[in-house]
Design a protein around this motif. Sequence first.
Motif, PDB file in Angstrom:
ATOM      1  N   LEU A   1      -2.568   9.417  -6.765  1.00  0.00           N
ATOM      2  CA  LEU A   1      -1.686   8.411  -5.955  1.00  0.00           C
ATOM      3  C   LEU A   1      -2.384   6.898  -5.396  1.00  0.00           C
ATOM      4  CD1 LEU A   1       0.224   9.902  -2.385  1.00  0.00           C
ATOM      5  CD2 LEU A   1       1.271   9.294  -5.056  1.00  0.00           C
ATOM      6  N   ILE A   2      -3.527   7.333  -5.448  1.00  0.00           N
ATOM      7  CA  ILE A   2      -4.592   6.378  -4.673  1.00  0.00           C
ATOM      8  C   ILE A   2      -5.360   5.802  -6.562  1.00  0.00           C
ATOM      9  CG2 ILE A   2      -7.056   5.790  -4.253  1.00  0.00           C
ATOM     10  CD1 ILE A   2      -6.734   7.576  -2.072  1.00  0.00           C
ATOM     11  N   LEU A   3      -4.949   6.264  -7.145  1.00  0.00           N
ATOM     12  CA  LEU A   3      -5.911   6.491  -8.867  1.00  0.00           C
ATOM     13  C   LEU A   3      -5.035   5.914  -9.556  1.00  0.00           C
ATOM     14  CD1 LEU A   3      -8.079   6.038 -11.251  1.00  0.00           C
ATOM     15  CD2 LEU A   3      -6.840   8.687 -11.752  1.00  0.00           C
ATOM     16  N   THR A   4      -3.275   6.128  -9.578  1.00  0.00           N
ATOM     17  CA  THR A   4      -2.214   5.312  -9.901  1.00  0.00           C
ATOM     18  C   THR A   4      -2.135   4.221  -9.870  1.00  0.00           C
ATOM     19  OG1 THR A   4      -1.429   7.626 -10.216  1.00  0.00           O
ATOM     20  CG2 THR A   4       0.061   5.753  -9.929  1.00  0.00           C
ATOM     21  N   TYR A   5      -2.253   3.985  -7.993  1.00  0.00           N
ATOM     22  CA  TYR A   5      -2.533   2.713  -7.783  1.00  0.00           C
ATOM     23  C   TYR A   5      -3.073   1.621  -8.043  1.00  0.00           C
ATOM     24  CZ  TYR A   5      -2.351  -1.046  -4.066  1.00  0.00           C
ATOM     25  OH  TYR A   5      -2.605  -2.150  -3.103  1.00  0.00           O
ATOM     26  N   VAL A   6      -4.555   2.337  -8.558  1.00  0.00           N
ATOM     27  CA  VAL A   6      -5.893   1.015  -9.171  1.00  0.00           C
ATOM     28  C   VAL A   6      -5.071   0.986 -10.453  1.00  0.00           C
ATOM     29  CG1 VAL A   6      -8.302   1.062  -9.993  1.00  0.00           C
ATOM     30  CG2 VAL A   6      -7.348   1.686  -7.547  1.00  0.00           C
ATOM     31  N   VAL A   7      -4.905   1.680 -11.338  1.00  0.00           N
ATOM     32  CA  VAL A   7      -4.560   1.963 -12.144  1.00  0.00           C
ATOM     33  C   VAL A   7      -3.636   0.657 -13.447  1.00  0.00           C
ATOM     34  CG1 VAL A   7      -3.586   2.299 -14.441  1.00  0.00           C
ATOM     35  CG2 VAL A   7      -5.790   4.380 -13.361  1.00  0.00           C
TER      36      VAL A   7
ATOM     37  N   ARG B   1       3.041  -5.303 -10.256  1.00  0.00           N
ATOM     38  CA  ARG B   1       3.861  -5.662  -9.640  1.00  0.00           C
ATOM     39  C   ARG B   1       4.827  -4.463  -9.625  1.00  0.00           C
ATOM     40  NH1 ARG B   1       8.570  -9.558 -11.747  1.00  0.00           N
ATOM     41  NH2 ARG B   1       9.404  -9.242  -9.512  1.00  0.00           N
ATOM     42  N   TYR B   2       4.348  -3.143 -10.216  1.00  0.00           N
ATOM     43  CA  TYR B   2       5.196  -2.396 -10.009  1.00  0.00           C
ATOM     44  C   TYR B   2       4.108  -1.364  -9.702  1.00  0.00           C
ATOM     45  CZ  TYR B   2       8.268  -4.675 -13.414  1.00  0.00           C
ATOM     46  OH  TYR B   2       9.761  -5.275 -13.860  1.00  0.00           O
ATOM     47  N   ALA B   3       3.085  -1.507  -8.742  1.00  0.00           N
ATOM     48  CA  ALA B   3       1.955  -0.474  -7.818  1.00  0.00           C
ATOM     49  C   ALA B   3       2.439   0.708  -7.159  1.00  0.00           C
ATOM     50  CB  ALA B   3       0.699  -1.381  -7.459  1.00  0.00           C
ATOM     51  N   VAL B   4       3.288  -0.711  -6.238  1.00  0.00           N
ATOM     52  CA  VAL B   4       3.746   0.707  -5.652  1.00  0.00           C
ATOM     53  C   VAL B   4       4.905   1.166  -5.427  1.00  0.00           C
ATOM     54  CG1 VAL B   4       5.229   0.105  -3.119  1.00  0.00           C
ATOM     55  CG2 VAL B   4       3.378  -0.822  -3.262  1.00  0.00           C
ATOM     56  N   VAL B   5       5.968   0.410  -7.327  1.00  0.00           N
ATOM     57  CA  VAL B   5       7.371   1.590  -6.934  1.00  0.00           C
ATOM     58  C   VAL B   5       6.807   3.082  -8.167  1.00  0.00           C
ATOM     59  CG1 VAL B   5       9.179   1.728  -8.816  1.00  0.00           C
ATOM     60  CG2 VAL B   5       8.664  -0.872  -7.667  1.00  0.00           C
ATOM     61  N   GLY B   6       5.843   2.729  -8.753  1.00  0.00           N
ATOM     62  CA  GLY B   6       4.811   3.872  -9.861  1.00  0.00           C
ATOM     63  C   GLY B   6       4.601   4.374  -8.634  1.00  0.00           C
ATOM     64  N   ILE B   7       3.863   4.058  -7.188  1.00  0.00           N
ATOM     65  CA  ILE B   7       3.439   5.770  -6.999  1.00  0.00           C
ATOM     66  C   ILE B   7       4.307   6.159  -6.158  1.00  0.00           C
ATOM     67  CG2 ILE B   7       1.163   4.181  -6.107  1.00  0.00           C
ATOM     68  CD1 ILE B   7       1.675   3.377  -3.749  1.00  0.00           C
ATOM     69  N   LEU B   8       5.109   6.026  -5.476  1.00  0.00           N
ATOM     70  CA  LEU B   8       6.260   6.438  -5.013  1.00  0.00           C
ATOM     71  C   LEU B   8       7.354   7.024  -5.947  1.00  0.00           C
ATOM     72  CD1 LEU B   8       8.555   7.172  -2.911  1.00  0.00           C
ATOM     73  CD2 LEU B   8       9.932   5.199  -3.562  1.00  0.00           C
TER      74      LEU B   8
ATOM     75  N   PHE C   1       1.625  13.011   2.151  1.00  0.00           N
ATOM     76  CA  PHE C   1       2.405  11.790   0.809  1.00  0.00           C
ATOM     77  C   PHE C   1       3.086  10.595   1.905  1.00  0.00           C
ATOM     78  CE2 PHE C   1       6.787  10.816  -0.965  1.00  0.00           C
ATOM     79  CZ  PHE C   1       6.010  10.311  -2.173  1.00  0.00           C
ATOM     80  N   ILE C   2       3.263  10.682   2.998  1.00  0.00           N
ATOM     81  CA  ILE C   2       3.779   9.414   4.188  1.00  0.00           C
ATOM     82  C   ILE C   2       2.734   8.584   4.592  1.00  0.00           C
ATOM     83  CG2 ILE C   2       4.880   9.481   5.777  1.00  0.00           C
ATOM     84  CD1 ILE C   2       6.580  10.474   4.412  1.00  0.00           C
ATOM     85  N   THR C   3       1.267   9.265   4.914  1.00  0.00           N
ATOM     86  CA  THR C   3       0.084   8.529   5.000  1.00  0.00           C
ATOM     87  C   THR C   3      -0.416   7.817   3.752  1.00  0.00           C
ATOM     88  OG1 THR C   3      -1.312  10.093   5.287  1.00  0.00           O
ATOM     89  CG2 THR C   3      -0.850  10.405   6.915  1.00  0.00           C
ATOM     90  N   THR C   4      -0.738   8.698   2.958  1.00  0.00           N
ATOM     91  CA  THR C   4      -0.883   7.334   1.150  1.00  0.00           C
ATOM     92  C   THR C   4      -0.251   6.557   0.759  1.00  0.00           C
ATOM     93  OG1 THR C   4      -2.521   9.870   1.162  1.00  0.00           O
ATOM     94  CG2 THR C   4      -2.412   7.724  -0.338  1.00  0.00           C
ATOM     95  N   LEU C   5       1.008   7.128   0.673  1.00  0.00           N
ATOM     96  CA  LEU C   5       2.062   6.183   0.737  1.00  0.00           C
ATOM     97  C   LEU C   5       2.177   4.230   1.042  1.00  0.00           C
ATOM     98  CD1 LEU C   5       4.124   5.389  -1.303  1.00  0.00           C
ATOM     99  CD2 LEU C   5       6.098   6.752  -0.156  1.00  0.00           C
ATOM    100  N   ALA C   6       2.341   5.368   2.628  1.00  0.00           N
ATOM    101  CA  ALA C   6       2.257   3.776   3.827  1.00  0.00           C
ATOM    102  C   ALA C   6       1.071   2.526   3.126  1.00  0.00           C
ATOM    103  CB  ALA C   6       2.718   4.236   5.366  1.00  0.00           C
ATOM    104  N   GLY C   7       0.158   3.813   3.891  1.00  0.00           N
ATOM    105  CA  GLY C   7      -1.757   2.654   3.415  1.00  0.00           C
ATOM    106  C   GLY C   7      -2.017   2.025   2.283  1.00  0.00           C
ATOM    107  N   LEU C   8      -1.103   2.676   1.039  1.00  0.00           N
ATOM    108  CA  LEU C   8      -1.275   2.183   0.161  1.00  0.00           C
ATOM    109  C   LEU C   8      -0.443   1.191  -0.223  1.00  0.00           C
ATOM    110  CD1 LEU C   8      -2.056   5.003  -3.083  1.00  0.00           C
ATOM    111  CD2 LEU C   8      -4.079   3.707  -2.027  1.00  0.00           C
ATOM    112  N   ALA C   9       0.811   1.013   0.223  1.00  0.00           N
ATOM    113  CA  ALA C   9       1.277  -0.122   0.411  1.00  0.00           C
ATOM    114  C   ALA C   9       1.368  -1.427   1.635  1.00  0.00           C
ATOM    115  CB  ALA C   9       3.171   0.467   0.335  1.00  0.00           C
TER     116      ALA C   9
END
Length: 413
Positions: free
Chosen positions: A162-168, A175-182, A327-335
């Motif tokens: 999730l973190i690597l995908t978010y950074v990339v 614009r699609y970083a949060v959508v992408g990791i979800l 998954f919940i904590t990582t998704l929330a933190g990155l968002a």
Amino acid sequence: MSIPAPSPSLRWSDLLHPVVAGLISVIVNYGGTFILVFQAAKVAGLSPELTASWVWSISIGVGTTGLWLSWRYKAPIITAWSTPAAAFLVTALAAASYAEAIGAYLISAAAFVVLGLSGGFDRVIRLIPPAIAAALLAGILLPFGVQAFGGVGVDPLLAGLLILTYVVLKRFTARYAVVGILVLGLGFLLTQGRVDLSGLELKLAAPVFTMPAFSFKALLSLAIPMFLITLTGQYMPGMLVLRNDGYQVSASPLVTVTGLGSLLMAPFGSHAFNVAAITAAICTGKEAHEDPSRRWIAGVAAGVFYILIGVFGVTLAAVFMALPAVFITTLAGLALLGAIGGSLAGALSEPSSRESALITFLAAAANIQLFGIGGAFWGLVIGLIAYAALNGGLVTWARGLLSGRHAPERPAR
């Protein structure tokens, strides 16, 4: 409000990001804290029917109020159940009958209606210095950002992906970083067989009315603590989240509407709902939409998702709770990274208030718990004392409170 007026028509491209932001806020709420409701129901010895009614009432109530307020004020007003109150009820319901608890819910909700109509809370919120408000929000959100990376030590494959995908995605298509990791995260969990949907059966929830009972004991042990906990731990930081992102919506109608909603839903089990703080920050920042005047769509979307979950009661709530905690904590933190960064920048931008803002940030991040009152309140108190001492603003602040003068509004970011 300082948010620019929306353009006359919505485009399909305006919907994706705010709708996903609303969905993520709902997932984080159910996946992160809703277990407290089930724990409190177990302590109270509630039947499956009463537990389902609790889920129905709080989900429908939160969804309806959030949807209407977001539409009415064209701002991302996210409502949620009171998490600190739910945590309080895990132990408090053992000492009171369920009927007395319903009576306490009604008293607490009625008090919020009175508070909203009085306009006093709105005056206090507007007097908080912008730097202190931003620092408080950053401190409240900091643990979620830390947990996003702490998950690497628990589930390195999932959290790392999730973190690597978010950074990339941030590098190539921000614009699609949060959508992408979800999407990627849910797909990864399904392919790994870590979310079992084979036994999922949608069942309509049925509300169950409970006749309230009123007692002096329940007033002191349930109603008053719930009111104070929800006010300091939810409403205050929730309003500051909106202020921090430039939405100058009056607190009075928000407190009144959510109080009325709680009042109507209390006999069916709803303990309290209010303006959200942490999950609201997912919907009020740039990740929800580049145009601040379009972010209200996130509030409407979140309301729709809540209502859908409420209709099917415990069934869909259990699905979100079955998602891995990492998954919940990582998704929330990155968002929330954008909200954390923006809040810190706003808090520390003015040299004259930088130190008091830093004190506020650290005090809020420490999550001090005293006398049953949560960390957001104590972070704010410590921050205001520091601000008054370091900036000589105590007398000015007190005079402003008495005279009703508001803190200057900030433009939307």
